[in-house]
Design an enzyme around this catalytic site. Sequence first.
Site, PDB file in Angstrom:
ATOM      1  CD  GLU A 161      14.097 -31.264  36.514  1.00 38.13           C
ATOM      2  OE1 GLU A 161      13.750 -31.851  35.478  1.00 38.13           O
ATOM      3  OE2 GLU A 161      13.605 -30.183  36.881  1.00 38.13           O
ATOM      4  CB  ALA A 296       9.060 -22.680  39.130  1.00 39.58           C
ATOM      5  CG  MET A 297      10.885 -29.168  40.908  1.00 39.38           C
ATOM      6  SD  MET A 297      11.754 -29.582  39.372  1.00 39.38           S
ATOM      7  CE  MET A 297      11.281 -31.297  39.204  1.00 39.38           C
ATOM      8  CD  GLU A 298       9.282 -30.186  36.199  1.00 39.06           C
ATOM      9  OE1 GLU A 298      10.008 -30.893  35.465  1.00 39.06           O
ATOM     10  OE2 GLU A 298       9.600 -29.034  36.554  1.00 39.06           O
ATOM     11  CG  HIS A 331       7.221 -23.636  32.488  1.00 41.00           C
ATOM     12  ND1 HIS A 331       7.931 -23.418  31.333  1.00 41.00           N
ATOM     13  CD2 HIS A 331       7.882 -24.627  33.147  1.00 41.00           C
ATOM     14  CE1 HIS A 331       8.962 -24.232  31.278  1.00 41.00           C
ATOM     15  NE2 HIS A 331       8.957 -24.977  32.382  1.00 41.00           N
ATOM     16  CD  GLU A 332       7.506 -25.129  36.833  1.00 41.55           C
ATOM     17  OE1 GLU A 332       7.620 -26.372  36.847  1.00 41.55           O
ATOM     18  OE2 GLU A 332       8.377 -24.375  36.352  1.00 41.55           O
ATOM     19  CD  GLU A 354      12.126 -27.921  32.039  1.00 40.83           C
ATOM     20  OE1 GLU A 354      11.314 -26.983  31.899  1.00 40.83           O
ATOM     21  OE2 GLU A 354      12.215 -28.573  33.084  1.00 40.83           O
TER      22      GLU A 354
END
Length: 877
Positions: A161, A296-298, A331-332, A354
């Site tokens: 991303e 962090a990344m989803e 969040h993720e 987001e």
Amino acid sequence: MRRLLVFSSLLTTLPFSLPALASPTRAETIFSFDTTPGELPKTVVPSAYMIDLVTDPAHLTLSGRETVTIEVRAATSSITLNQAGLTLSAATLDSARTATVTEDQAAQTVTLHFPAPVAPGRHVLTLAWSGPILTTPNGIYRDDYRDAAGKTRQMLVTQFEVADARRMFPCWDEPAFKATFQLNVTMPFEMTPLSNMPVLGVSHQGAATKRVSFRPTPRMSTYLLALVAGDLERVSGETDGVSVSVYAPAGREDQGRHALSAALALLPYYDDYFAVHYPLPKLDMVAIPGNYEAGAMENWGLLTFIDNDLLYDPATSSAATKELVYEVVAHEMAHQWSGDLVTMGWWDNLWLNEGFASWMECKATDRMNPAWQIWPRQHATREKTMAMDGLASTHPIQQPVKGPSDADAAFDDISYGKGELVIRMIEDWLGEDHFRDGMRRYMAAHAYGSTTSADLWQALSAVSAQDVGAVARSFTTQPGIPLVRVASSCANGRTVYHLDPSRFTLDGRDAESPGWRIPVVAGGPGLGTSRLVLGGHATLEASGCAAPLKLNLGESGYYRVAYDDAAFTALNRALTRFAPADRANLLGDQFALFEAGQAPLARSVALLNTLEAAGGERNIAVVEELIAELTSLDHDAAGSPHRPAFEAWARRSLAPVFKQLGWTPRPGETLVDTILRPEVIDALGRLGDAAVIDGARRRFAAWRADPSALRPDQVGPVAGMAVRTGLPGAWETVAARVKASTSTEEKARLLDALSQARDPASIRRNVAFAYGGGVPNGRIVSFLGDVAESSEQPDLVWSLVKAQEATIRPHLTPGSTDKLLPRIAAASIDPATLAALATDPAATRSPGARIATQRALETARTHQAVVTRVLKELASF
């Protein structure tokens, strides 16, 4: 516009008119693939990728071959897709038609040319390519780190991303081009491989390598594909039929148990909230040590985290880390639905991902941990967000995005913080049940597809019978912060409050309201509660004179309030009778009005004096606001002869809470007290408290001799005070510990301590430390920005960075490259430094650089006006 009912007989709403929007908002429509923005032609659409990748981490190279099932929607002689830094060696269509290839590295595209038009319908495209494995934390890269024994290890990591999948394989690298992905990877045999889906099979490729095949993914966007491989171990569990695991570098897997516990609790909650069962067979979370800029990344089914956002060690981690891990996991995981299952059509609607996930992380964390006081403490997020949104260079939540550079710049406090706060306001206005039911409708209608904000407003309107779009669009398609001015008068034993909306600006200009529809909650001790949607002049009425009427009760709304003298005096008298969120809200609004030149500092001082007269403030949300205000004033008073007198007064405001907390934790104390203690100690040290500084120096000496002599929570403030006050050998000790540590959490707190050095020699060493290997590549820009701000000598930092710019930039991702100089100059108020930024060639090198430069210049110039105001006020303090 429908006026909502009043719930109290003591506080009544008088008639008011609601004018049309002062400036029309963009009439966004529901998602359409053909009209959604983007850079690629929409004549060709992929539906399935089968990717074979061969990696050589030791030599930082990769090669690949893929077959892509595509749908040609209209006859075309060329097919354009994305690549960045790759070299294509072959391109064929339907195994028979060979294409000639044109690569455009500047546009990050490759175009395949065919001698005759390709007919509409289904086709299969086959591509072969080669390219680099990077060392900067974007695309596919190698992360070198040291394990607990000090041995250097290597990990393969992807971070795609916003637009870096194209650095691993040629693809349609825009969110609306959803497809399935079947990934096969050849890698060193000793590496443990992870991707979005479970492993389908493994075959040996000689003695040193293996080929790993993963099951096909659901239909999703390219930026959600992920690959991680390394020396990994896990802790696991299962809930709602889903396997949940936390992976970490071998030997640290037990530190993932707190995150695992959080995930096992959160997954059933999300399944129920969205009424869509998590659709993948597994949910893996993996800790990336050190060099991971994204935080962090989803990635769907394979969530990646900088390790200190996922791992918690009760023996060495702080209480703040325990809370942070829970929030980031929440969040993720929220993204697995909002972002992954349902994805924004283009980056102009990034906030749908987001803002929603930021709101849900708070909602879910608060639900599971009510004692943590999550919502009142979101006041800090509000103030940080409004500090940006009060600038002329702010932007709407939904903003035009042309390409990757300005898309990367959209990951800011507006998309996250304002998005979160506006969603919270809409939920509070509609009610929790209506909002949840609208989200369920939205998820069911758009699963595995793409949306715009209009799709969400449509779903919420359908279940609530409210015109949600009319209210929401006034906040998402217009920039800035509403300011509601309150004027009061009393006659015949009743107080009438006149409410007039305008726009709050940090430069103090008198700005007209662009026509917000503001959900207002008003009330106070003994007054009950009233709700209305404010679009123009309105009045409220209450029994008695000098009734303490407060707007934005509970701080659920995204707006500031300015009270006239009578209304402010009534509120100040009743200050301690309000809930903590309202005390923090009153303090925050009043201080912001002072910074904008719309109120005297005396009003903020009056509120602080009221709290002190009542025995001092104890609540963490309010104390954190006090700390923010006092340390901000102190920073701005640098060089003033009145600074010592101000600091002495400021210390008195924090003395009661420090007396309660002390240096030593009490048995059974709450998590929030444990979190607050180091914040108060650090603030008192910055404010020159001699006893606290002496205590810190003594503790630093003990820690220098024995690292276990100091609680993890206190290492940061103690080391920071030692470095900031120039304790001999302190900088060297802390820098050595940074280099020796294998813990990202420990490195982060020690780097923060290093950044506080104020003597020129240590500042020079800090800048050299940043690019000399002391700081991971993904943290260089943030560390240098911290040095510029904390040292109180940003212009020295600017000159040092400019001198080494050519050495620093190769360590940075494209997004960090854009932010390097603006991040430093934003801390300055020197016209020479600001002029140097404005004329620097790097300031206009890309759309992202232009955005970062504009923000930095306005931030600095606004700050310059605030400093002038502070110095004038302190002179008569």
